[in-house]
Write a protein that holds these residues in place. Structure first.
Motif, PDB file in Angstrom:
ATOM      1  N   LYS A  18       0.831  -1.210   0.000  1.00 27.16           N
ATOM      2  CA  LYS A  18       0.000   0.000   0.000  1.00 27.16           C
ATOM      3  C   LYS A  18       0.864   1.257   0.000  1.00 27.16           C
ATOM      4  N   SER A  19       2.003   1.214   0.699  1.00 27.71           N
ATOM      5  CA  SER A  19       2.862   2.393   0.784  1.00 27.71           C
ATOM      6  C   SER A  19       3.485   2.773  -0.557  1.00 27.71           C
ATOM      7  N   THR A  20       3.487   1.842  -1.514  1.00 27.56           N
ATOM      8  CA  THR A  20       4.019   2.129  -2.849  1.00 27.56           C
ATOM      9  C   THR A  20       2.935   2.618  -3.797  1.00 27.56           C
ATOM     10  N   GLY A  21       1.718   2.763  -3.293  1.00 24.44           N
ATOM     11  CA  GLY A  21       0.595   3.162  -4.123  1.00 24.44           C
ATOM     12  C   GLY A  21      -0.281   2.002  -4.541  1.00 24.44           C
ATOM     13  N   GLY A  22      -0.012   0.815  -4.021  1.00 24.41           N
ATOM     14  CA  GLY A  22      -0.793  -0.356  -4.382  1.00 24.41           C
ATOM     15  C   GLY A  22      -2.235  -0.264  -3.895  1.00 24.41           C
ATOM     16  N   LYS A  23      -3.142  -0.868  -4.656  1.00 25.06           N
ATOM     17  CA  LYS A  23      -4.565  -0.900  -4.311  1.00 25.06           C
ATOM     18  C   LYS A  23      -4.983  -2.346  -4.086  1.00 25.06           C
ATOM     19  N   MET A  24      -5.432  -2.658  -2.873  1.00 27.82           N
ATOM     20  CA  MET A  24      -5.846  -4.021  -2.556  1.00 27.82           C
ATOM     21  C   MET A  24      -7.255  -4.282  -3.077  1.00 27.82           C
ATOM     22  N   LEU A  25      -7.398  -5.300  -3.920  1.00 27.68           N
ATOM     23  CA  LEU A  25      -8.702  -5.667  -4.456  1.00 27.68           C
ATOM     24  C   LEU A  25      -9.379  -6.765  -3.650  1.00 27.68           C
ATOM     25  N   LEU A  26      -8.570  -7.603  -2.989  1.00 23.89           N
ATOM     26  CA  LEU A  26      -9.112  -8.685  -2.181  1.00 23.89           C
ATOM     27  C   LEU A  26      -8.005  -9.223  -1.290  1.00 23.89           C
ATOM     28  N   ALA A  27      -8.368  -9.641  -0.081  1.00 19.15           N
ATOM     29  CA  ALA A  27      -7.417 -10.292   0.813  1.00 19.15           C
ATOM     30  C   ALA A  27      -8.084 -11.536   1.391  1.00 19.15           C
ATOM     31  N   ASN A  28      -7.264 -12.498   1.769  1.00 15.98           N
ATOM     32  CA  ASN A  28      -7.776 -13.736   2.368  1.00 15.98           C
ATOM     33  C   ASN A  28      -6.876 -14.136   3.522  1.00 15.98           C
ATOM     34  N   GLU A  29      -7.496 -14.519   4.635  1.00 12.34           N
ATOM     35  CA  GLU A  29      -6.757 -14.957   5.826  1.00 12.34           C
ATOM     36  C   GLU A  29      -7.621 -15.967   6.580  1.00 12.34           C
ATOM     37  N   LEU A  30      -6.976 -17.016   7.087  1.00 15.47           N
ATOM     38  CA  LEU A  30      -7.694 -18.061   7.805  1.00 15.47           C
ATOM     39  C   LEU A  30      -8.097 -17.634   9.215  1.00 15.47           C
ATOM     40  N   SER A  31      -7.209 -16.940   9.927  1.00  8.60           N
ATOM     41  CA  SER A  31      -7.427 -16.641  11.338  1.00  8.60           C
ATOM     42  C   SER A  31      -8.330 -15.425  11.544  1.00  8.60           C
ATOM     43  N   PRO A  32      -9.442 -15.580  12.287  1.00  4.02           N
ATOM     44  CA  PRO A  32     -10.261 -14.401  12.613  1.00  4.02           C
ATOM     45  C   PRO A  32      -9.492 -13.372  13.429  1.00  4.02           C
ATOM     46  N   MET A  33      -8.570 -13.830  14.295  1.00  2.81           N
ATOM     47  CA  MET A  33      -7.839 -12.894  15.152  1.00  2.81           C
ATOM     48  C   MET A  33      -6.902 -12.025  14.323  1.00  2.81           C
ATOM     49  N   ALA A  34      -6.156 -12.632  13.408  1.00  2.00           N
ATOM     50  CA  ALA A  34      -5.277 -11.853  12.528  1.00  2.00           C
ATOM     51  C   ALA A  34      -6.105 -10.988  11.582  1.00  2.00           C
ATOM     52  N   SER A  35      -7.242 -11.523  11.121  1.00  3.52           N
ATOM     53  CA  SER A  35      -8.109 -10.763  10.217  1.00  3.52           C
ATOM     54  C   SER A  35      -8.645  -9.499  10.886  1.00  3.52           C
ATOM     55  N   GLU A  36      -8.913  -9.594  12.184  1.00  3.80           N
ATOM     56  CA  GLU A  36      -9.410  -8.416  12.898  1.00  3.80           C
ATOM     57  C   GLU A  36      -8.386  -7.285  12.854  1.00  3.80           C
ATOM     58  N   THR A  37      -7.115  -7.625  13.043  1.00  7.63           N
ATOM     59  CA  THR A  37      -6.060  -6.610  12.969  1.00  7.63           C
ATOM     60  C   THR A  37      -5.952  -6.048  11.561  1.00  7.63           C
ATOM     61  N   PHE A  38      -5.981  -6.930  10.549  1.00  5.86           N
ATOM     62  CA  PHE A  38      -5.919  -6.486   9.152  1.00  5.86           C
ATOM     63  C   PHE A  38      -7.070  -5.521   8.858  1.00  5.86           C
ATOM     64  N   SER A  39      -8.283  -5.908   9.237  1.00  2.00           N
ATOM     65  CA  SER A  39      -9.458  -5.095   8.916  1.00  2.00           C
ATOM     66  C   SER A  39      -9.438  -3.748   9.632  1.00  2.00           C
ATOM     67  N   PHE A  40      -8.970  -3.742  10.871  1.00  3.48           N
ATOM     68  CA  PHE A  40      -8.904  -2.488  11.626  1.00  3.48           C
ATOM     69  C   PHE A  40      -7.975  -1.496  10.935  1.00  3.48           C
ATOM     70  N   ASN A  41      -6.816  -1.970  10.512  1.00  5.60           N
ATOM     71  CA  ASN A  41      -5.792  -1.068   9.994  1.00  5.60           C
ATOM     72  C   ASN A  41      -5.910  -0.777   8.500  1.00  5.60           C
ATOM     73  N   LEU A  42      -6.275  -1.774   7.706  1.00  2.00           N
ATOM     74  CA  LEU A  42      -6.240  -1.615   6.253  1.00  2.00           C
ATOM     75  C   LEU A  42      -7.611  -1.426   5.627  1.00  2.00           C
ATOM     76  N   LEU A  43      -8.668  -1.763   6.354  1.00  2.00           N
ATOM     77  CA  LEU A  43     -10.017  -1.543   5.840  1.00  2.00           C
ATOM     78  C   LEU A  43     -10.788  -0.518   6.654  1.00  2.00           C
ATOM     79  N   GLY A  44     -10.232  -0.115   7.789  1.00  3.44           N
ATOM     80  CA  GLY A  44     -10.915   0.861   8.630  1.00  3.44           C
ATOM     81  C   GLY A  44     -12.143   0.303   9.324  1.00  3.44           C
ATOM     82  N   GLU A  45     -12.162  -1.018   9.560  1.00  3.08           N
ATOM     83  CA  GLU A  45     -13.308  -1.646  10.219  1.00  3.08           C
ATOM     84  C   GLU A  45     -12.914  -2.171  11.600  1.00  3.08           C
ATOM     85  N   PRO A  46     -13.335  -1.491  12.665  1.00  2.00           N
ATOM     86  CA  PRO A  46     -13.058  -1.964  14.030  1.00  2.00           C
ATOM     87  C   PRO A  46     -14.082  -3.018  14.425  1.00  2.00           C
TER      88      PRO A  46
END
Length: 553
Positions: A18-46
């Motif tokens: 993202k810091s290089t200007g990349g645009k995320m179209l989709l992400a996939n992760e197995l762990s709900p706990m790790a996904s929560e951190t991803f969503s909070f920071n990169l999707l703006g969803e707490p």
């Protein structure tokens, strides 16, 4: 550059891209706990906050479960759900729509194996075609990810038949479905060491490379395959404050590869050409050997990288632990250039509170004494440290005179809230070491002037370097995150640590950090892909007046 990320974890690689200007179209992760951190920071969803509100009943969110036991409104249960017990497709609650609506920019929580099955289902053909077309952005530029590495890691139990080892092949299946221009696979260097299967050496990285080269060879598949460029790099040379060697495989779709071979300078073409014979043998169904696919090693031969499109993987200056975390121990210590840099280039769009996740763990007096022993042993000769560890592990009861002569000059932690004290007799020190027996194999203190060691996924493995009673402790999550190059506004969600049977499936904050791709390494890789994309587009743009040049950090 638009990209899809598999095995996304808490978001270290995605943050770098993202810091290089990349645009995320989709992400996939197995762990709900790790996904929560991803969503909070990169999707703006707490998600934890949303779970306590009524917002979830009003419409879709970007974080979607592929199959859960629980309805969307029961987000609290979802966030603590055991991913090993996710229902099979069709048996649980699926948030994905067959028409692909609301899928763009989402985090899909679930197994990549099940995601591939979902995309392959004819009922979801529209969604799959939308994804392949980048949701209107055109062909996807990059599919990236780091499949779980425990079964490859030299630090764990290496098992060729471990179920986790199928995941790099599932990565290849996803790439075959989506057909991006580039595929980027990151893993531990343990993947380079052979397994012995029925008396023969089997190299997992070499087999995975073959899988990417074979993409599209089955009848009816239009893909022309991917040419793999295999690299052995170290994140410390991307500026990360950690000695973290990694295996990187950058696979280039054959049509893109052919364009780049014509457009790149000679030294860059030499890197691309090094995989040409391997790829052609695979496509002709000829047998291949290990020697057919070079592994470009940045440690052994950095000159191959210098002055080429790979230069960003060797140009960085290694960062010391002191530069990474010293200001966190005291308000009187100024932030280093390293801290200012990651907080500038990697924190855009993050909404977290600076220096969260900086809670000290509590230790009993015996543990603090042992940590002080490790601090001392980090400063003496290796022979002296080994002699002391022999006593700590109850393999010996005495120190040799040379070890005693060196250790007697150092002070230890004897009394709570007391000053550090030296021992007056060898017998006294020997008894002290005997009283602090440990079964730990990897515990040590960090060395302030050097990058941190690689193994940092377990908090008890490493203690602070600073010689003060308040620093006789393990690192905080924030300190570990700084070492990995996460900016201070990146907030880690869920609980800090775990234990017991829950360790088998939970991914708490410490593990999220330790498993992550360092964002600075992700940025370096993103700049490489963006550079190649610029050159590819320049070659295909009739209005271009000049060929693209390398991206400058």
């Amino acid at each position: 550059m638009n990209y899809v990320e598999l095995f996304a974890g808490c978001g270290g690689l995605s943050l770098g891209l993202k810091s290089t200007g990349g645009k995320m179209l989709l992400a996939n992760e197995l762990s709900p706990m790790a996904s929560e951190t991803f969503s909070f920071n990169l999707l703006g969803e707490p998600l934890t906050t949303l779970a306590k509100s009524k917002i979830l009943s009003k419409g879709p969110i970007l974080t979607k479960w592929l199959s859960s036991k629980y309805e969307l409104q029961d987000m609290t249960s979802r966030l603590s759900e055991n991913p090993q017990e996710f229902p099979p497709l069709g048996k649980g609650v699926c948030d994905l729509r067959s028409d692909g609506r609301d899928l763009a920019g989402s985090m899909v929580v679930g197994s990549v194996v099940e995601l591939n099955r979902w995309l392959n289902d004819v009922k979801n053909k529209t969604a799959m075609e939308l994804l392949r077309n980048g949701f209107g952005e055109g062909n996807i530029d990059l599919v990236s990810g780091g499949p779980p590495c425990q079964s490859f890691s030299m630090a764990g139990m290496r098992q060729y038949t471990n179920a986790r080892n199928v995941l790099p092949w599932e990565f290849a299946k996803f790439v075959q479905l989506i057909q991006p221009k580039f595929a980027l696979l990151e893993n531990v260097t343990g993947i380079l060491r052979p397994f012995v299967v029925e008396g023969k050496k089997v190299y997992a990285w070499f087999e995975v490379a073959q899988a990417f080269a074979q993409i599209g060879m089955e009848p009816g598949n239009p893909s022309c395959g991917y040419v793999p460029i295999c690299l052995h790099v170290n994140a410390k040379f991307a500026g990360v404050a950690q000695n973290r060697p990694r295996f990187i495989m950058l696979s280039i779709r054959k049509d893109v590869y052919d364009t780049l071979r014509n457009e790149l300078p000679m030294r860059d073409r030499e890197i691309l050409n090094s995989s040409k014979a391997f790829f052609e043998k695979i496509r002709k169904r000829q047998p291949v050997e290990l020697k057919d696919l070079p592994l470009h090693d940045a440690d052994k031969n950095p000159s191959i990288f210098l002055g080429t499109f790979l230069k960003g993987l060797v140009n960085g200056r290694p960062t010391s632990v002191r530069e990474a975390i010293d200001d966190l121990r005291s308000d009187e210590v100024w932030e280093s250039a390293y801290v200012k840099s990651i907080n500038t280039i990697l924190s855009r769009g993050l909404a977290g509170e600076p220096k969260a996740n900086h809670d000290f763990r509590r230790h009993c007096i015996d543990v603090k004494r042992r940590f002080r022993i490790y601090q001392v042993l980090s400063k003496v000769r290796p022979e002296t440290a080994t002699a002391a560890f022999q006593i700590l592990k109850r393999k010996k009861t005495t120190l040799d005179d040379a070890a005693w002569g060196e250790l007697r000059a150092h002070a230890f932690y004897l009394k709570p809230d007391g000053a550090f004290t030296s021992f007056g007799t060898k017998a006294g020190l020997e008894d002290f070491l005997m009283d602090h027996e440990t079964g730990k194999h990897k515990q040590k203190a960090m060395v302030a002037s050097m990058p941190a060691p690689a193994a940092l996924s377990i908090p008890d493995d490493m203690c602070h370097y600073y010689e003060d009673q308040d620093c006789l402790r393990t690192l905080t999550v924030r300190e570990m995150a700084r070492i990995q190059s996460f900016p201070d506004k990146f907030t880690f969600c869920s609980k800090a640590t775990t234990g017991g049977k829950s360790r088998r499936f939970e991914v708490p904050q410490y593990t999220q950090v330790g498993n992550a791709v360092p964002p600075l390494l992700g940025r370096a890789l993103g700049l490489i892909v963006q550079d190649l994309l610029d050159r590819y587009h320049a070659a295909h743009d009739p209005m271009a007046t000049a060929k693209a040049v390398s991206v400058v950090d």
